[in-house]
Design a protein around this motif. Structure first.
Motif, PDB file in Angstrom:
ATOM      1  N   LEU A 171       0.787  -1.154  -0.267  1.00 17.90           N
ATOM      2  CA  LEU A 171       0.062   0.086  -0.071  1.00 17.90           C
ATOM      3  C   LEU A 171       0.613   0.999  -0.138  1.00 17.90           C
ATOM      4  O   LEU A 171       1.720   1.250   0.796  1.00 17.90           O
ATOM      5  CB  LEU A 171      -0.989  -0.121   1.180  1.00 17.90           C
ATOM      6  CG  LEU A 171      -1.904   1.048   1.389  1.00 17.90           C
ATOM      7  CD1 LEU A 171      -3.245   0.931   0.215  1.00 17.90           C
ATOM      8  CD2 LEU A 171      -2.682   1.170   2.788  1.00 17.90           C
ATOM      9  N   ALA A 172       0.644   2.175  -1.031  1.00 15.32           N
ATOM     10  CA  ALA A 172       1.575   3.171  -1.220  1.00 15.32           C
ATOM     11  C   ALA A 172       0.700   4.757  -0.727  1.00 15.32           C
ATOM     12  O   ALA A 172      -0.309   4.906  -1.351  1.00 15.32           O
ATOM     13  CB  ALA A 172       1.990   3.508  -2.634  1.00 15.32           C
ATOM     14  N   ILE A 173       1.087   5.292   0.317  1.00 16.73           N
ATOM     15  CA  ILE A 173       0.254   6.273   0.963  1.00 16.73           C
ATOM     16  C   ILE A 173       0.746   7.731   0.661  1.00 16.73           C
ATOM     17  O   ILE A 173       1.939   7.902   0.959  1.00 16.73           O
ATOM     18  CB  ILE A 173       0.101   6.017   2.582  1.00 16.73           C
ATOM     19  CG1 ILE A 173      -0.660   4.881   2.721  1.00 16.73           C
ATOM     20  CG2 ILE A 173      -0.714   7.442   2.962  1.00 16.73           C
ATOM     21  CD1 ILE A 173      -0.414   4.381   4.420  1.00 16.73           C
ATOM     22  N   SER A 174      -0.002   8.474  -0.036  1.00 18.04           N
ATOM     23  CA  SER A 174       0.541   9.830  -0.293  1.00 18.04           C
ATOM     24  C   SER A 174      -0.058  10.774   0.841  1.00 18.04           C
ATOM     25  O   SER A 174      -0.994  10.794   1.417  1.00 18.04           O
ATOM     26  CB  SER A 174      -0.267  10.368  -1.539  1.00 18.04           C
ATOM     27  OG  SER A 174       0.264  11.824  -1.895  1.00 18.04           O
ATOM     28  N   GLY A 175       1.049  11.608   1.282  1.00 12.51           N
ATOM     29  CA  GLY A 175       0.847  12.488   2.385  1.00 12.51           C
ATOM     30  C   GLY A 175       0.254  13.861   1.587  1.00 12.51           C
ATOM     31  O   GLY A 175       0.201  14.753   2.651  1.00 12.51           O
ATOM     32  N   SER A 176      -0.007  13.808   0.536  1.00 12.31           N
ATOM     33  CA  SER A 176      -0.732  14.962   0.022  1.00 12.31           C
ATOM     34  C   SER A 176      -1.866  14.951  -0.476  1.00 12.31           C
ATOM     35  O   SER A 176      -2.361  13.583  -1.102  1.00 12.31           O
ATOM     36  CB  SER A 176       0.343  15.379  -1.342  1.00 12.31           C
ATOM     37  OG  SER A 176      -0.598  16.488  -2.014  1.00 12.31           O
ATOM     38  N   ALA A 177      -2.882  15.611  -0.173  1.00  9.82           N
ATOM     39  CA  ALA A 177      -4.224  15.634  -0.604  1.00  9.82           C
ATOM     40  C   ALA A 177      -4.559  16.293  -1.908  1.00  9.82           C
ATOM     41  O   ALA A 177      -5.616  16.580  -2.280  1.00  9.82           O
ATOM     42  CB  ALA A 177      -5.197  16.337   0.509  1.00  9.82           C
ATOM     43  N   ARG A 178      -3.450  16.876  -2.362  1.00 10.56           N
ATOM     44  CA  ARG A 178      -3.651  17.769  -3.742  1.00 10.56           C
ATOM     45  C   ARG A 178      -3.989  17.011  -4.971  1.00 10.56           C
ATOM     46  O   ARG A 178      -3.167  15.799  -4.933  1.00 10.56           O
ATOM     47  CB  ARG A 178      -2.302  18.303  -3.928  1.00 10.56           C
ATOM     48  CG  ARG A 178      -2.414  19.800  -4.508  1.00 10.56           C
ATOM     49  CD  ARG A 178      -0.930  20.658  -4.319  1.00 10.56           C
ATOM     50  NE  ARG A 178       0.313  19.893  -4.851  1.00 10.56           N
ATOM     51  CZ  ARG A 178       0.540  20.008  -6.224  1.00 10.56           C
ATOM     52  NH1 ARG A 178      -0.077  20.803  -7.058  1.00 10.56           N
ATOM     53  NH2 ARG A 178       1.465  19.661  -6.416  1.00 10.56           N
ATOM     54  N   ALA A 179      -4.671  17.178  -5.482  1.00 12.59           N
ATOM     55  CA  ALA A 179      -5.204  16.525  -6.808  1.00 12.59           C
ATOM     56  C   ALA A 179      -4.126  16.213  -7.902  1.00 12.59           C
ATOM     57  O   ALA A 179      -3.803  15.214  -8.427  1.00 12.59           O
ATOM     58  CB  ALA A 179      -6.277  17.105  -7.712  1.00 12.59           C
ATOM     59  N   GLN A 180      -3.167  17.302  -8.031  1.00 16.61           N
ATOM     60  CA  GLN A 180      -2.016  17.270  -8.928  1.00 16.61           C
ATOM     61  C   GLN A 180      -0.766  17.012  -8.092  1.00 16.61           C
ATOM     62  O   GLN A 180       0.372  17.165  -8.605  1.00 16.61           O
ATOM     63  CB  GLN A 180      -1.868  18.456  -9.751  1.00 16.61           C
ATOM     64  CG  GLN A 180      -2.969  18.607 -10.567  1.00 16.61           C
ATOM     65  CD  GLN A 180      -2.796  17.871 -11.928  1.00 16.61           C
ATOM     66  OE1 GLN A 180      -3.825  16.704 -11.869  1.00 16.61           O
ATOM     67  NE2 GLN A 180      -2.041  18.055 -12.904  1.00 16.61           N
ATOM     68  N   SER A 181      -0.660  16.074  -7.074  1.00 15.51           N
ATOM     69  CA  SER A 181       0.307  16.035  -6.071  1.00 15.51           C
ATOM     70  C   SER A 181       1.557  15.389  -6.769  1.00 15.51           C
ATOM     71  O   SER A 181       1.234  14.299  -7.493  1.00 15.51           O
ATOM     72  CB  SER A 181      -0.275  15.088  -4.936  1.00 15.51           C
ATOM     73  OG  SER A 181       1.168  14.498  -4.284  1.00 15.51           O
ATOM     74  N   THR A 182       2.720  15.775  -6.696  1.00 20.59           N
ATOM     75  CA  THR A 182       3.874  15.042  -7.234  1.00 20.59           C
ATOM     76  C   THR A 182       4.128  13.770  -6.445  1.00 20.59           C
ATOM     77  O   THR A 182       4.808  12.827  -7.149  1.00 20.59           O
ATOM     78  CB  THR A 182       5.023  15.981  -7.109  1.00 20.59           C
ATOM     79  OG1 THR A 182       5.269  16.451  -5.962  1.00 20.59           O
ATOM     80  CG2 THR A 182       4.864  17.340  -8.152  1.00 20.59           C
ATOM     81  N   ASN A 183       3.935  13.884  -5.187  1.00 22.77           N
ATOM     82  CA  ASN A 183       4.144  12.635  -4.365  1.00 22.77           C
ATOM     83  C   ASN A 183       3.209  11.463  -4.752  1.00 22.77           C
ATOM     84  O   ASN A 183       3.623  10.381  -4.829  1.00 22.77           O
ATOM     85  CB  ASN A 183       3.932  12.864  -3.001  1.00 22.77           C
ATOM     86  CG  ASN A 183       5.233  13.656  -2.470  1.00 22.77           C
ATOM     87  OD1 ASN A 183       6.308  13.055  -2.214  1.00 22.77           O
ATOM     88  ND2 ASN A 183       5.229  14.953  -2.106  1.00 22.77           N
ATOM     89  N   THR A 184       1.873  11.931  -5.068  1.00 23.04           N
ATOM     90  CA  THR A 184       0.986  10.794  -5.586  1.00 23.04           C
ATOM     91  C   THR A 184       1.494  10.371  -7.018  1.00 23.04           C
ATOM     92  O   THR A 184       1.445   9.086  -7.007  1.00 23.04           O
ATOM     93  CB  THR A 184      -0.504  11.395  -5.585  1.00 23.04           C
ATOM     94  OG1 THR A 184      -0.675  12.091  -4.230  1.00 23.04           O
ATOM     95  CG2 THR A 184      -1.546  10.321  -5.857  1.00 23.04           C
TER      96      THR A 184
END
Ligand SMILES: Cc1cc2nc3c(=O)[nH]c(=O)nc-3n(C[C@H](O)[C@H](O)[C@H](O)COP(=O)(O)O)c2cc1C
Length: 205
Positions: free
Chosen positions: A23-36
């Motif tokens: 499971l890969a969890i992004s710490g960003s809630a931004r739609a265009q997140s670079t981390n996601t």
């Protein structure tokens, strides 16, 4: 620039590994997140023995309160906790906000602390920026507190701040970056496999 896979502990890459569900969890809630986008690009490069589900829903979780645990746990939180329980390992990628981890990620982690599933869960970090070292340092402290199997030596750093998800997906297909992602995944899968034999110790908070 190329992605860097940093390894403080060297570990041979095994010829074959058992099936792994990460499971890969992004710490960003931004739609265009670079981390996601980085997590998704890595997920798209996985070898056949590894599947990665990218979780980009921390922004939907309610604010944690001990009063809402147990029978009072909201359904959306239960679903998140079940994803954690079902995963062989977690990859986390987060932006830095005000020199630490975003409140949404800390909130998601707070929902896991009193449960037993995260205690021995293998965890590794990825990061989509050349900046953010204060956040990384704090996040390492947090993760080593909640899991006996957080491995700070398995780390994928990709300097793609401000790039679009499409540009990041393209960047990660370049041979050197693809190779760094493959090494990161292979090392983490081997660590997850080895961790299955390690009995987690109780959290000492
Ligand atoms: C509220 C806020 C605070 C931030 N604070 C920092 C900071 O302290 N240090 C830093 O290097 N970048 C900071 N940034 C920039 C983000 O870390 C950076 O844009 C990151 O790449 C965003 O990640 P994302 O694309 O996954 O959302 C901040 C951004 C926001 C919105």
């Amino acid at each position: 620039m190329t992605a860097q896979s940093v390894h403080f502990q060297t570990r041979p890459t095994p010829a074959s590994l058992p099936f792994m569900k990460l499971l890969a969890i992004s710490g960003s809630a931004r739609a265009q997140s670079t981390n996601t986008a980085l997590l998704q690009a890595v997920a798209d490069l996985t070898p056949s023995n590894i599947t990665i589900e990218v979780f980009a829903g921390i922004g939907d979780l309610p604010v944690f309160s001990p009063d809402r645990e147990g029978d009072a746990t909201p359904e959306i939180v239960r679903a998140f906790q079940q994803k954690i329980a079902a995963a062989d390992g977690l990859i986390i990628a987060s932006p830095e906000y005000v020199r630490t981890l975003p409140g949404g990620l800390k909130n998601a982690i707070d929902w896991l602390v009193s449960g037993e599933h995260v205690i021995g869960k293998p965890i590794a970090l990825a990061h989509a920026s050349h900046r953010g070292d204060d956040m990384l340092q704090t996040l390492r402290t947090v993760l080593s507190t909640i899991s006996s199997n957080f491995n700070p030596g398995i780390f994928l750093r990709v300097p793609v701040m401000k790039q679009s998800p499409e540009a990041i997906a393209d960047f990660m297909t370049q041979p050197a970056n693809r190779q760094a992602a493959a090494k990161f995944l292979n090392d983490f899968a081997a660590f997850c496999r080895d961790s299955r034999a390690i009995k987690p110790s109780a959290m000492d908070l």
